[in-house]
Scaffold this motif. Structure first.
Motif, mmCIF file in Angstrom:
data_model
loop_
_atom_site.group_PDB
_atom_site.id
_atom_site.type_symbol
_atom_site.label_atom_id
_atom_site.label_comp_id
_atom_site.label_asym_id
_atom_site.label_seq_id
_atom_site.Cartn_x
_atom_site.Cartn_y
_atom_site.Cartn_z
ATOM 1 N N PRO A 1 7.889 20.327 -1.917
ATOM 2 C CA PRO A 1 6.844 21.303 -2.271
ATOM 3 C C PRO A 1 5.613 20.687 -2.926
ATOM 4 O O PRO A 1 4.601 21.373 -3.092
ATOM 5 C CB PRO A 1 7.557 22.236 -3.266
ATOM 6 C CG PRO A 1 9.016 21.934 -3.153
ATOM 7 C CD PRO A 1 9.105 20.515 -2.736
ATOM 8 N N LEU A 2 5.684 19.409 -3.320
ATOM 9 C CA LEU A 2 4.612 18.819 -4.130
ATOM 10 C C LEU A 2 3.459 18.325 -3.267
ATOM 11 O O LEU A 2 3.659 17.751 -2.192
ATOM 12 C CB LEU A 2 5.150 17.665 -4.971
ATOM 13 C CG LEU A 2 6.329 17.969 -5.905
ATOM 14 C CD1 LEU A 2 6.636 16.758 -6.771
ATOM 15 C CD2 LEU A 2 6.035 19.195 -6.765
ATOM 16 N N LYS A 3 2.250 18.529 -3.770
ATOM 17 C CA LYS A 3 1.050 17.992 -3.132
ATOM 18 C C LYS A 3 0.740 16.616 -3.704
ATOM 19 O O LYS A 3 1.410 16.134 -4.631
ATOM 20 C CB LYS A 3 -0.129 18.945 -3.351
ATOM 21 C CG LYS A 3 0.128 20.365 -2.870
ATOM 22 C CD LYS A 3 0.414 20.419 -1.380
ATOM 23 C CE LYS A 3 0.610 21.859 -0.900
ATOM 24 N NZ LYS A 3 0.982 21.919 0.532
ATOM 25 N N VAL A 4 -0.296 15.977 -3.171
ATOM 26 C CA VAL A 4 -0.591 14.593 -3.534
ATOM 27 C C VAL A 4 -0.780 14.379 -5.036
ATOM 28 O O VAL A 4 -0.225 13.430 -5.594
ATOM 29 C CB VAL A 4 -1.816 14.078 -2.744
ATOM 30 C CG1 VAL A 4 -2.291 12.730 -3.296
ATOM 31 C CG2 VAL A 4 -1.455 13.922 -1.279
ATOM 32 N N PRO A 5 -1.534 15.219 -5.765
ATOM 33 C CA PRO A 5 -1.679 14.950 -7.208
ATOM 34 C C PRO A 5 -0.344 14.948 -7.945
ATOM 35 O O PRO A 5 -0.093 14.079 -8.787
ATOM 36 C CB PRO A 5 -2.587 16.087 -7.685
ATOM 37 C CG PRO A 5 -3.354 16.501 -6.475
ATOM 38 C CD PRO A 5 -2.392 16.341 -5.333
ATOM 39 N N GLU A 6 0.543 15.916 -7.612
ATOM 40 C CA GLU A 6 1.844 15.956 -8.265
ATOM 41 C C GLU A 6 2.715 14.773 -7.838
ATOM 42 O O GLU A 6 3.422 14.178 -8.652
ATOM 43 C CB GLU A 6 2.568 17.265 -7.933
ATOM 44 C CG GLU A 6 1.928 18.526 -8.514
ATOM 45 C CD GLU A 6 0.835 19.107 -7.638
ATOM 46 O OE1 GLU A 6 0.241 20.111 -8.026
ATOM 47 O OE2 GLU A 6 0.581 18.543 -6.547
ATOM 48 N N LEU A 7 2.652 14.423 -6.563
ATOM 49 C CA LEU A 7 3.402 13.266 -6.075
ATOM 50 C C LEU A 7 2.949 11.985 -6.762
ATOM 51 O O LEU A 7 3.762 11.121 -7.109
ATOM 52 C CB LEU A 7 3.224 13.135 -4.558
ATOM 53 C CG LEU A 7 3.918 14.179 -3.694
ATOM 54 C CD1 LEU A 7 3.458 14.056 -2.253
ATOM 55 C CD2 LEU A 7 5.432 14.036 -3.773
ATOM 56 N N THR A 8 1.640 11.868 -6.965
ATOM 57 C CA THR A 8 1.113 10.675 -7.615
ATOM 58 C C THR A 8 1.622 10.566 -9.043
ATOM 59 O O THR A 8 1.983 9.474 -9.505
ATOM 60 C CB THR A 8 -0.424 10.713 -7.603
ATOM 61 O OG1 THR A 8 -0.882 10.826 -6.249
ATOM 62 C CG2 THR A 8 -1.006 9.448 -8.211
ATOM 63 N N ALA A 9 1.662 11.687 -9.752
ATOM 64 C CA ALA A 9 2.164 11.670 -11.132
ATOM 65 C C ALA A 9 3.633 11.259 -11.167
ATOM 66 O O ALA A 9 4.052 10.474 -12.034
ATOM 67 C CB ALA A 9 1.974 13.041 -11.768
ATOM 68 N N VAL A 10 4.437 11.763 -10.231
ATOM 69 C CA VAL A 10 5.852 11.381 -10.162
ATOM 70 C C VAL A 10 5.981 9.889 -9.845
ATOM 71 O O VAL A 10 6.790 9.174 -10.449
ATOM 72 C CB VAL A 10 6.593 12.219 -9.106
ATOM 73 C CG1 VAL A 10 8.013 11.696 -8.890
ATOM 74 C CG2 VAL A 10 6.628 13.682 -9.513
ATOM 75 N N ALA A 11 5.175 9.413 -8.909
ATOM 76 C CA ALA A 11 5.243 8.007 -8.514
ATOM 77 C C ALA A 11 4.946 7.081 -9.690
ATOM 78 O O ALA A 11 5.580 6.039 -9.861
ATOM 79 C CB ALA A 11 4.260 7.743 -7.374
#
Length: 320
Positions: free
Chosen positions: A57-67
């Protein structure tokens, strides 16, 4: 974000990194990363699919924070390379130098070596600061900037706290308005608290472009826009954050609203964002002495919370 990096590629790299853990460790690690909890049995069936399901469900900004959280804990070369393309290389080149904090006439810069992109300041160098140390994946902290300041200025006190105060005074000389002073000093107060030197350095008056010609000399198409940024933060993993403080000169002429100035400003913002920078604007009015420190403190709490950067325990209620 670079064109070659797709959200699914980023999801896959994160899932692959987390899937290196033991099956029973994966559910707790997903929760630590801010992902949805789940059944441990599903993780035993497929660690990779377990993580991907929660990343979907995550978009790029959220994915980047997780990464970034993953890279803070584990070695993951593929993921690190992907994040690099979202950061420094996403801004069309590696970090070379900072020219900042001018407290006098504009420096005159020449391209001394076009092959190696070597710049020299041939006039007014005494009025600005130039940082040329290599920049690592951790960004530029206040402690590193103070270390550079001590190394390049023999007269600076050897005590880090005294050197920190000395550098703050020098940077403050370049500030252009009372609202900029409120923003800078509210944040700078954190440097002197426990853990404060590890915070990203707030760098004032950074040259982004350089145009040696005046507006009159370069009538068409005009001089390069926004040659200086009010403030720049170099965060971990190549994140570059620009802070701008807007006075009336940004949107009005002689007290009357100017659609032309406003259009120019938002156009410049678009170009910065497309180049990979994050841009945040403050209205000068909201940074007065009474409310400004609270606004600044709240902003940095939210910004650093987004990137999992710890703040000192107590955020000051007023500027120094």
């Amino acid at each position: 974000m670079g064109d070659a990096v797709k959200p699914e590629t980023l999801r896959s790299a994160i899932a692959s990194a987390v899937a290196e853990l033991k099956s029973y460790e994966v559910p707790d690690e997903c929760v630590r990363l801010g992902l949805a909890p789940g059944d441990e049995g599903d993780a035993f069936k497929s660690k990779f699919r377990y993580v991907m399901h929660r990343l979907r469900p995550l978009k790029v900004p959220e994915l980047t924070a997780v990464a970034r959280k993953v890279l803070d804990e584990y070695e993951a070369p593929e993921l690190e390379q992907l994040l690099a393309s979202l950061g420094m290389t996403g801004i069309n080149g590696e970090f070379k130098n900072l020219i900042f904090a001018a407290n006098g006439p504009k420096p005159e810069i020449v391209l001394r070596d076009a092959v190696n992109n070597r710049l020299d300041i041939v006039r007014n160098a005494q009025y600005c600061l130039t940082y040329t140390r290599p920049l690592g994946s951790a960004g530029l902290s206040w402690a590193e900037l103070v270390s550079w300041w001590q190394e390049t200025n023999p007269a600076v006190p050897g005590d880090p706290a005294a050197a920190s105060g000395h550098l703050c005074e020098r940077l403050a000389e370049s500030l252009a308005s009372p609202p900029e002073n409120v923003l800078f000093h509210t944040y700078a107060a954190l440097y002197f608290r426990e853990g404060g030197p590890a915070l990203p350095a707030l760098i004032p008056q950074v040259y982004l472009h350089y145009d040696p010609y005046t507006a009159k000399a370069r009538a068409t198409p005009g001089p390069l826009a926004r040659q200086r940024m009010d403030f720049l933060l170099l965060l971990p993993h190549g994140v570059r954050v620009v802070l701008e403080v807007d006075g009336q000169q940004h949107y009005s002429v002689n007290g009357k609203a100017s659609p032309e100035l406003y259009s120019q400003m938002v156009s410049e913002d678009r170009q910065l964002k497309l180049s990979g920078y994050e841009v945040y604007r403050f209205g000068g009015h909201e940074l007065d002495q009474s409310c400004g420190p609270r606004v600044v403190a709240g902003f940095f709490r939210e910004l650093f919370g987004r990137y999992d950067i710890p703040l000192p325990p107590t955020v000051p209620a007023s500027s120094t």
